[in-house]
Motif scaffolding. Structure first.
Motif, PDB file in Angstrom:
ATOM      1  N   CYS A   1       6.587   4.478  17.715  1.00  0.00           N
ATOM      2  CA  CYS A   1       7.845   4.156  17.479  1.00  0.00           C
ATOM      3  C   CYS A   1       7.906   3.458  16.014  1.00  0.00           C
TER       4      CYS A   1
ATOM      5  N   SER B   1       7.516  -1.005  24.799  1.00  0.00           N
ATOM      6  CA  SER B   1       8.334   0.257  24.050  1.00  0.00           C
ATOM      7  C   SER B   1       9.634  -0.359  23.757  1.00  0.00           C
TER       8      SER B   1
ATOM      9  N   MET C   1      11.002  10.667  19.611  1.00  0.00           N
ATOM     10  CA  MET C   1      11.782   9.478  18.749  1.00  0.00           C
ATOM     11  C   MET C   1      12.712  10.447  18.006  1.00  0.00           C
TER      12      MET C   1
ATOM     13  N   GLY D   1      11.517  -1.311  15.387  1.00  0.00           N
ATOM     14  CA  GLY D   1      11.519  -0.309  14.427  1.00  0.00           C
ATOM     15  C   GLY D   1      12.672  -0.256  13.545  1.00  0.00           C
TER      16      GLY D   1
ATOM     17  N   TRP E   1       7.209   5.667  13.213  1.00  0.00           N
ATOM     18  CA  TRP E   1       8.472   6.714  12.918  1.00  0.00           C
ATOM     19  C   TRP E   1       9.623   5.980  11.924  1.00  0.00           C
ATOM     20  N   TYR E   2       9.671   4.855  12.364  1.00  0.00           N
ATOM     21  CA  TYR E   2      10.794   4.179  11.376  1.00  0.00           C
ATOM     22  C   TYR E   2      10.159   3.682  10.144  1.00  0.00           C
TER      23      TYR E   2
ATOM     24  N   ASP F   1      19.175   3.746  20.920  1.00  0.00           N
ATOM     25  CA  ASP F   1      17.946   3.643  20.529  1.00  0.00           C
ATOM     26  C   ASP F   1      17.363   4.816  20.002  1.00  0.00           C
ATOM     27  N   LYS F   2      16.295   4.846  19.336  1.00  0.00           N
ATOM     28  CA  LYS F   2      15.464   6.051  18.896  1.00  0.00           C
ATOM     29  C   LYS F   2      16.429   6.787  17.887  1.00  0.00           C
TER      30      LYS F   2
ATOM     31  N   SER G   1       3.150   4.532  22.699  1.00  0.00           N
ATOM     32  CA  SER G   1       4.470   5.035  22.203  1.00  0.00           C
ATOM     33  C   SER G   1       4.903   3.748  21.472  1.00  0.00           C
TER      34      SER G   1
ATOM     35  N   SER H   1       1.872  -0.685  12.814  1.00  0.00           N
ATOM     36  CA  SER H   1       1.695   0.200  13.875  1.00  0.00           C
ATOM     37  C   SER H   1       0.216   0.466  13.994  1.00  0.00           C
TER      38      SER H   1
ATOM     39  N   TRP I   1      11.594  -0.163  20.142  1.00  0.00           N
ATOM     40  CA  TRP I   1      12.735   0.351  19.862  1.00  0.00           C
ATOM     41  C   TRP I   1      13.937  -0.409  19.266  1.00  0.00           C
TER      42      TRP I   1
END
Ligand code: NAD
Length: 495
Positions: free
Chosen positions: A125, A170, A461, A177, A128-129, A476-477, A121, A89, A174
């Motif tokens: 993402c 993105s 997210m 991640g 976040w994962y 997703d997300k 973004s 990331s 998605w």
């Protein structure tokens, strides 16, 4: 930095990745075939990109399988995967200028959007994962005193991520991640219009410390490379984002091969309902204009059907027309541009064909309706609003995927909801109202995976995204996306 960069100069000097990324390195394709990559801002061919065939896909799948079985990623401690994904990331952000430029060159979106939106973004993402993966737990089931029964999630193995061109980074993130965080190996197949940033992601993943073979990228045509992944006997899952038409192919491919898992994020024809009691028409008009003109309307959840109460129609349409002035198409490499080109000549013809159909079926263009900036050689369409649309017209039923809003007039709440739901799609919907009661009634009544009230296209997210009906299934997300790339295993231990 955005405003101080000479983006045209950078574009002229850009290094354009055009070979498959397999087993940790760029390689020559086995097919030897290529396709043209065109800059939609001026119509010129940028480069030829490798068109991967079945043999290239076999090679990528073998590499992904080897990596999975070796366990160097799939059995790595989650906290270690977290560290590498966070580095991935960070590298996406560190390469922000190059990635934004590559995205704009591929799809013609404004450089400011690619720089401030898409790159950030995608990086968020992945982060976040990364952050999530060492914070999820399995379960211990209540099976009684003579047993300990655990329910755990395991990665599926080899995941193919087949993605579209409207938000290439993105849409890839998605999938990458949750699929990578849970320990799978991935083969990313970008759309033929937008291979550059996907290939660059392969390179950055290796730089971040991901073992070779965990992320392979195969550029290629849908009916060749995409189909080969869909039919492959050693691909365990396809995470697909794209049209409903191609989503149906993936269900067939699955049935014709190994019953691989499929997640489908498909098209939409989302209703923007403005009720008679809407108490802020200015906010509604701004949200509606952004909801159809942002990204040149090439958005799966674009609010493409305006369903407006007759009592406020004229006032609202006037405000939407005024808002549209903010979205006049401009040079995608100019940092002031808010609306760029559509992605390709083919897509431009498709959108103009729908505009012709709207007129032929009796609707009238309140604003727009034409190709502009023709002298540039690029593919630009004006923001367009049709009034006098009936919900049985082609422009109200089919996904246009361009800057075209179809305004349908209704009388009262019940008719508004009936028209909103009279569609094969169910990706999203919105309602604009000053009544708490109607807000709740509408949020429940609209059959869609996402409903916005007095706002549009808000996302996080932390919140799942995906559709009902022919907009697909799977999400997703959010943590829910990890379900798509894992299987449940029950383990019984007798005492
Ligand atoms: P598309 O369906 O034409 O292509 C998507 C991907 O599928 C591309 O990688 C393409 O190469 C591949 N493909 C095409 N034909 C194939 C085939 N016969 N077999 C296997 N693979 C094939 O879609 P697009 O034009 O790239 O993107 C626009 C569509 O994507 C719209 O319908 C839009 O609504 C949808 N979309 C949905 C979401 C969502 O989250 N629901 C998000 C973005 C876009």
């Amino acid at each position: 930095m955005l405003h101080t960069i000479d983006w045209h100069g950078r574009a002229a000097a850009a290094v354009l990745p055009n070979r498959p990324f397999i087993d940790g390195a760029y390689v020559d394709s086995l097919s030897g075939e290529t396709f043209d990559c065109v800059y939609p801002g001026d119509g010129r061919v940028l480069t030829q990109v490798a068109s991967c065939n079945d043999a290239d896909v076999d090679r990528a799948v073998a590499s992904a399988r080897r990596a999975f079985e070796a366990g160097s990623w799939s059995r790595m401690a989650p906290a270690e995967r977290r560290r590498i994904l966070l580095r991935f990331s960070e590298l996406i952000l560190a390469n922000r200028e190059e990635l934004a430029l590559l995205e704009t060159l591929n799809v013609g979106k404004p450089i400011a959007n690619a720089y401030n939106g898409d790159v950030v973004s995608a990086a968020s993402c992945i982060a976040w994962y990364a952050e999530a993966i060492d914070k999820v737990y399995g379960e211990v089931a209540a099976t009684g005193p003579d047993m300990t029964t655990m329910v755990v999630r395991e990665p599926l193995g080899v995941v193919a991520a087949v993605v579209p061109w409207n938000y290439p980074m993105s849409m890839a993130a998605w999938k990458l991640g949750p699929a990578l965080a849970t320990g799978n190996s991935v083969i990313l197949k970008p759309a033929e219009q937008s291979p550059f940033t996907a290939l660059k992601f392969g390179e950055l993943a290796i730089e971040a410390g991901m073992p070779p073979g965990v992320l392979n990228v195969v550029p290629g045509l849908g009916h060749i490379a995409g189909r080969a992944l869909g039919l492959h006997m050693d691909v365990d899952c396809v995470g697909f984002t794209g049209s409903t038409e191609v989503g149906k192919y993936f269900m067939q491919y699955s049935g014709q091969s190994n019953i691989k898992r499929i997640g489908l994020e498909l098209g939409g024809k989302s209703p923007q309902v403005v009720l008679a009691d809407c108490d802020d028409l200015d906010a509604a008009a701004a949200g509606i204009a952004a909801g159809i003109f942002a990204n040149t309307g090439q958005v799966c959840n674009a609010g493409s059907r305006l369903i407006v109460d007759a009592s406020i129609r004229d006032a609202l349409l006037e405000k939407i027309a005024a808002q549209a002035a903010n979205y006049q198409p401009g040079d995608p490499l100019d940092t002031a541009t808010r609306m760029g080109s559509v992605v390709s000549e083919e897509q431009m013809s498709r959108v103009l064909g729908y505009i012709d159909a709207g007129r032929a079926e009796g609707a009238s263009a309140l604003i727009g309706g034409a190709r502009v900036r023709t002298e540039t050689g690029g593919f630009f369409i004006e923001p367009t609003v049709f009034e006098g649309v009936r919900n049985d017209m082609t422009i109200a039923r089919e996904e246009i995927f361009g800057p075209v809003l179809s305004a349908i007039t209704v009388n009262g709440f019940d008719e508004a909801m009936a028209v909103a739901n009279d569609t094969i799609y169910g990706l999203s919907g919105a309602v604009w109202t000053g009544s708490v009661k109607n807000a709740h009634r509408a949020a429940k009544a609209i059959r869609a995976g996402v409903v916005w009230v007095n706002c549009f296209d808000r996302g996080s997210m932390a919140v799942p995204f995906g559709g009902f009906k022919q907009s697909g299934f799977g999400r997703d997300k959010s943590l829910h996306a990890m379900d798509k790339y894992t299987d449940l295993k029950a383990m019984w231990f007798a005492h």
